[in-house]
Scaffold this motif. Structure first.
Motif, PDB file in Angstrom:
ATOM      1  N   GLU A  31       0.948  -1.246   0.021  1.00 44.94           N
ATOM      2  CA  GLU A  31      -0.114  -0.211   0.059  1.00 44.94           C
ATOM      3  C   GLU A  31       0.969   1.377   0.028  1.00 44.94           C
ATOM      4  N   ALA A  32       1.848   1.181   0.816  1.00 46.52           N
ATOM      5  CA  ALA A  32       2.907   2.399   0.980  1.00 46.52           C
ATOM      6  C   ALA A  32       3.421   2.415  -0.583  1.00 46.52           C
ATOM      7  N   ILE A  33       3.914   1.474  -1.315  1.00 43.37           N
ATOM      8  CA  ILE A  33       4.367   1.584  -2.708  1.00 43.37           C
ATOM      9  C   ILE A  33       3.415   2.218  -3.638  1.00 43.37           C
ATOM     10  N   GLN A  34       2.252   1.725  -3.509  1.00 40.35           N
ATOM     11  CA  GLN A  34       1.208   2.347  -4.376  1.00 40.35           C
ATOM     12  C   GLN A  34       1.065   3.722  -4.051  1.00 40.35           C
ATOM     13  N   LYS A  35       1.045   4.288  -2.852  1.00 43.76           N
ATOM     14  CA  LYS A  35       0.728   5.741  -2.493  1.00 43.76           C
ATOM     15  C   LYS A  35       2.045   6.467  -2.594  1.00 43.76           C
ATOM     16  N   HIS A  36       3.226   5.888  -3.115  1.00 51.29           N
ATOM     17  CA  HIS A  36       4.552   6.508  -2.936  1.00 51.29           C
ATOM     18  C   HIS A  36       4.976   7.411  -1.847  1.00 51.29           C
ATOM     19  N   THR A  37       4.566   6.729  -0.706  1.00 48.67           N
ATOM     20  CA  THR A  37       4.984   7.051   0.680  1.00 48.67           C
ATOM     21  C   THR A  37       6.368   6.761   1.403  1.00 48.67           C
ATOM     22  N   LEU A  38       7.046   5.633   0.559  1.00 51.54           N
ATOM     23  CA  LEU A  38       8.336   5.322   0.944  1.00 51.54           C
ATOM     24  C   LEU A  38       9.348   6.133   0.237  1.00 51.54           C
ATOM     25  N   ARG A  39      10.138   6.438   1.022  1.00 52.91           N
ATOM     26  CA  ARG A  39      11.411   7.369   0.510  1.00 52.91           C
ATOM     27  C   ARG A  39      12.507   6.279   0.035  1.00 52.91           C
ATOM     28  N   LEU A  40      12.337   5.831  -1.261  1.00 52.65           N
ATOM     29  CA  LEU A  40      13.113   4.768  -1.782  1.00 52.65           C
ATOM     30  C   LEU A  40      14.220   5.375  -2.436  1.00 52.65           C
ATOM     31  N   THR A  41      14.287   6.600  -2.663  1.00 54.31           N
ATOM     32  CA  THR A  41      15.661   7.187  -3.371  1.00 54.31           C
ATOM     33  C   THR A  41      16.765   7.493  -2.499  1.00 54.31           C
ATOM     34  N   ASP A  42      16.327   7.305  -1.309  1.00 51.85           N
ATOM     35  CA  ASP A  42      17.271   7.485  -0.284  1.00 51.85           C
ATOM     36  C   ASP A  42      17.409   6.179   0.522  1.00 51.85           C
ATOM     37  N   ALA A  43      18.462   5.352   0.327  1.00 50.33           N
ATOM     38  CA  ALA A  43      18.632   3.814   0.796  1.00 50.33           C
ATOM     39  C   ALA A  43      18.298   3.919   2.244  1.00 50.33           C
ATOM     40  N   ALA A  44      18.958   4.716   3.166  1.00 49.75           N
ATOM     41  CA  ALA A  44      18.767   4.541   4.670  1.00 49.75           C
ATOM     42  C   ALA A  44      17.272   5.185   4.973  1.00 49.75           C
ATOM     43  N   HIS A  45      16.591   6.044   4.456  1.00 49.52           N
ATOM     44  CA  HIS A  45      15.122   6.636   4.529  1.00 49.52           C
ATOM     45  C   HIS A  45      14.445   5.618   4.287  1.00 49.52           C
ATOM     46  N   GLY A  46      14.767   4.933   3.206  1.00 51.46           N
ATOM     47  CA  GLY A  46      13.538   4.116   2.695  1.00 51.46           C
ATOM     48  C   GLY A  46      13.413   2.729   3.802  1.00 51.46           C
ATOM     49  N   ILE A  47      14.740   2.332   4.144  1.00 49.69           N
ATOM     50  CA  ILE A  47      14.599   1.245   5.092  1.00 49.69           C
ATOM     51  C   ILE A  47      14.108   1.741   6.239  1.00 49.69           C
ATOM     52  N   GLU A  48      14.272   2.925   6.756  1.00 47.42           N
ATOM     53  CA  GLU A  48      13.889   3.264   7.971  1.00 47.42           C
ATOM     54  C   GLU A  48      12.269   3.571   7.856  1.00 47.42           C
ATOM     55  N   ASP A  49      11.603   3.948   6.922  1.00 47.40           N
ATOM     56  CA  ASP A  49      10.472   3.926   6.705  1.00 47.40           C
ATOM     57  C   ASP A  49       9.674   2.486   6.603  1.00 47.40           C
ATOM     58  N   ILE A  50      10.384   1.304   6.088  1.00 50.99           N
ATOM     59  CA  ILE A  50       9.955   0.248   5.960  1.00 50.99           C
ATOM     60  C   ILE A  50       9.882  -0.268   7.435  1.00 50.99           C
ATOM     61  N   ALA A  51      10.761  -0.009   8.392  1.00 49.29           N
ATOM     62  CA  ALA A  51      10.885  -0.279   9.624  1.00 49.29           C
ATOM     63  C   ALA A  51       9.597   0.197  10.400  1.00 49.29           C
ATOM     64  N   TYR A  52       9.093   1.358  10.260  1.00 47.70           N
ATOM     65  CA  TYR A  52       8.254   1.958  10.941  1.00 47.70           C
ATOM     66  C   TYR A  52       6.753   0.992  10.366  1.00 47.70           C
ATOM     67  N   ILE A  53       6.578   0.757   9.183  1.00 47.32           N
ATOM     68  CA  ILE A  53       5.735   0.188   8.691  1.00 47.32           C
ATOM     69  C   ILE A  53       5.514  -1.306   9.322  1.00 47.32           C
ATOM     70  N   VAL A  54       6.467  -1.879   9.334  1.00 40.32           N
ATOM     71  CA  VAL A  54       6.503  -3.207   9.800  1.00 40.32           C
ATOM     72  C   VAL A  54       6.171  -3.320  11.207  1.00 40.32           C
ATOM     73  N   GLU A  55       6.701  -2.486  11.896  1.00 40.36           N
ATOM     74  CA  GLU A  55       6.265  -2.204  13.391  1.00 40.36           C
ATOM     75  C   GLU A  55       4.698  -1.994  13.645  1.00 40.36           C
ATOM     76  N   ASP A  56       4.220  -1.036  12.877  1.00 34.96           N
ATOM     77  CA  ASP A  56       2.971  -0.813  12.842  1.00 34.96           C
ATOM     78  C   ASP A  56       1.851  -1.899  12.583  1.00 34.96           C
ATOM     79  N   SER A  57       2.281  -2.659  11.228  1.00 36.32           N
ATOM     80  CA  SER A  57       1.447  -3.365  10.566  1.00 36.32           C
ATOM     81  C   SER A  57       1.528  -4.977  11.012  1.00 36.32           C
ATOM     82  N   MET A  58       2.754  -5.350  11.572  1.00 36.99           N
ATOM     83  CA  MET A  58       2.918  -6.703  12.114  1.00 36.99           C
ATOM     84  C   MET A  58       2.534  -6.943  13.296  1.00 36.99           C
TER      85      MET A  58
END
Length: 591
Positions: free
Chosen positions: A429-456
């Motif tokens: 869902e985050a990929i579809q909404k373009h809310t992940l900062r995937l052009t910055d490697a560290a920020h993109g993984i940081e965003d993934i960490a937040y989403i994983v914590e929230d959803s899992m």
């Protein structure tokens, strides 16, 4: 639904009363007569006399009746055997224990045996010179007026409201006739309907199988009697509430006993019949409230939810509505009056604290905003490539989910696979909404960490999030301009070291670490990512022969873990899921 029960000779009522008194100071038990009374209400007490309240009935409805003996509620009760009325002698014993110069109100549920025995006790008390009045509680609306014209309504949830409200009225110094009048007003303006998935199990008796596996009943009573209507298939709680509410609100003429309108003060009680989880009961409370507000424009002024009057372990719930406006001007004040009766689970709240928001809304607050590091890490990544790798990993997780879930139903609580998929869907869902900062490697993984914590959620969600957060920091601290395999190598080792600070799991403990550590070790020994994934799969496979030392599986009997011995053993679900995820990520990266 389990029908197992502890072995019993059925002789548990008297010990229950003793246990209640042991844990509730101020209660006294007449063990021979199965009577519980409030010591401060006894004739020898020095406090100012007041009207005393005596109730009782068959056992199996706990916390009613004994649980409502306390200041501001009942003064004494007589407990019968399970689902059987106490004898006249028992009831008279309760009356004598709390005899008052201001008189005593007898409260009885409208069942034939109870009415006969309590009525006889009342007459004997009057003959002995005592001032006694009797009020019968009947609030069930499942039996129509025609069918129940002779016997009247059964006593259900409103019994509790009568105990509490009449008890408060007596504590305010009212006379016996006034307390009785208030009790009758509560009865006359209350309506209850209940639904259940099955009948209850009586200790010491063989379980009944009256309902099929896909059947439920509307109009359940509290004595294991059949409901008024059997239906199928099994409903969701919202579906059941949709069926129950029109009945309790009197939309069918033959079942109309009390009318309710939006401008009136209404008390709502959701009662657990004994076998529902607290989670489901709280859910039912909100569903009932929402439907009352949205469909009928009725906003309850007071809402109570809990286990108040049961049918032992009956797997259902009841809805009770009290029209307090019609019952009288002081009903709300008496409802709010404090009591220390253990069965009344509502903490004392003033009328101001009970203030209902417009439209019946519940006080809510906005979620805490996630504080993200906005300063660029300096390590860039290609958005399309990053997105492709991430989605490939998610696809592999979805593919392996049934197997992981199956493993976890044996080794854990059965949610490992679905938890991983939940995280994957949130990321999609985050990929579809373009809310992940995937052009910055560290920020993109940081965003993934937040989403994983929230959803899992759960342990796995925390472990993944810790690892990813540390991985993001390792990449950010690398000093590299672009995310490469070498950047990832060093950061993966840093992240694993960080994870070890917060978990006791280590290789050989039968956890996801058994897949993660070989992967990280292979990468940092110079192996290519595909070889590292192979190491992760081998690590997961090794868990088939390991004893669980940490995590949920450490509590599972070895006999359960041996169910897949014909496949070489039961692997750790988390390790299998992680290996599949890594396989998807690395495959999309071209290895």
């Amino acid at each position: 639904m389990s029908q197992k029960q502890f072995k019993s000779d059925g002789n548990i009522v008297a010990p229950y009363l003793l246990g209640l008194a042991r844990s509730n100071p101020g209660l006294t038990v007449i063990e021979h007569d199965r009577v519980v009374f409030r010591a401060a209400s006894a004739p020898s007490a020095k406090n100012k006399p007041k009207v005393t309240l005596v109730s009782g009935g068959g056992s199996g409805h706990e916390p009613t009746h004994a649980g409502f003996v306390g200041d501001g509620a009942l003064d004494a009760i007589a407990a019968g055997a399970i689902f059987a009325s106490p004898s006249t002698k028992q009831i008279f014993s309760a009356l004598k224990a709390v005899e008052s110069p201001k008189g005593t109100l007898l409260i009885v549920k409208n069942y034939t045996g109870d009415i006969i025995h309590f009525g006889l006790a009342a007459e004997r008390a009057k003959a002995a010179g005592m001032n006694v009045e009797l009020v019968a509680v009947g609030d069930d609306v499942s039996v129509g007026k025609k069918k129940g014209s002779l016997v009247g309504r059964r006593g259900l949830g409103a019994t509790v409201l009568v105990h509490k409200i009449a008890g408060a009225a007596a504590s305010h110094g009212l006379e016996l006739s006034e307390v009785a009048k208030i009790a009758r007003a509560v009865v006359e303006n209350s309506a209850t309907i209940a639904g259940s998935l099955d009948h209850c199990t009586v200790p010491g008796h063989k379980p009944e199988n009256n309902l099929g596996p896909d059947e439920y009943e509307i109009g359940m009573g509290i004595h294991n009697e059949s409901g008024t209507e059997r239906r199928s298939p099994l409903p969701s709680i919202p579906q059941l509430v949709t069926e129950l509410l029109p009945l309790v609100l009197g939309e069918k003429e033959d079942n109309t006993f009390v009318e309710f309108s939006p401008e009136e003060d209404v008390v709502l009680m959701i009662n657990n019949m004994g076998g529902m989880s607290n989670l489901e009961l709280g859910y039912a409370t909100e569903v009932v409230s929402e439907q009352l507000i949205k469909k009928f424009s009725i906003v309850p002024k007071r809402t109570m939810s809990g286990t108040f009057i049961t049918a032992l372990n009956g797997p259902g719930f009841g809805i009770t509505l009290l029209n307090a406006s019609k019952a009288g001007p002081d009903i709300m004040r008496y409802f709010d009056y404090p009591t220390n009766a253990s069965g009344w689970n509502q903490n004392y709240h003033s009328a101001q604290e009970w203030k209902v928001l417009a439209g019946g809304k519940v006080p809510t607050a906005p979620p805490l905003e996630t504080v993200k590091n906005e300063k660029p890490s300096g390590v860039t990544a290609n958005y399309e490539t990053f997105s492709k790798i991430l989605q490939s990993g998610i696809a592999k997780v979805k593919e392996v989910e049934p197997k992981v879930t199956w493993y976890d139903t044996i080794a854990g609580d059965g949610d490992c696979g679905t938890t991983l998929v939940s995280g994957g869907r949130a990321l999609e869902e985050a990929i579809q909404k373009h809310t992940l900062r995937l052009t910055d490697a560290a920020h993109g993984i940081e965003d993934i960490a937040y989403i994983v914590e929230d959803s899992m959620g759960g342990t796995s969600g925390g472990l993944y999030s810790i690892y990813l957060s540390a991985l993001a920091k390792g990449i950010s601290d690398s000093g590299d301009k672009t995310l490469t395999v070498d950047t990832f190598r060093e950061a993966s080792k840093t992240a694993l070291d960080a994870l070890y600070k917060y978990t006791r799991a280590r290789p050989g403990y039968r956890t996801l670490i058994d897949a993660l550590q070989p992967f990280v070790e292979a990468l940092n020994s110079g192996q290519d990512p595909r070889t590292a994934v192979d190491a992760a799969f081998k690590g997961a496979e090794k868990t088939r022969k390991m004893d669980a030392l940490v995590g949920r599986a450490s509590y599972v009997a070895k006999e359960e873990l041996s169910k897949l011995d014909d496949e070489g053993g039961l692997p750790d679900p988390g390790a299998v899921g992680l290996a599949a995820l890594l396989d998807g990520l690395v495959s999309a990266a071209g290895y």
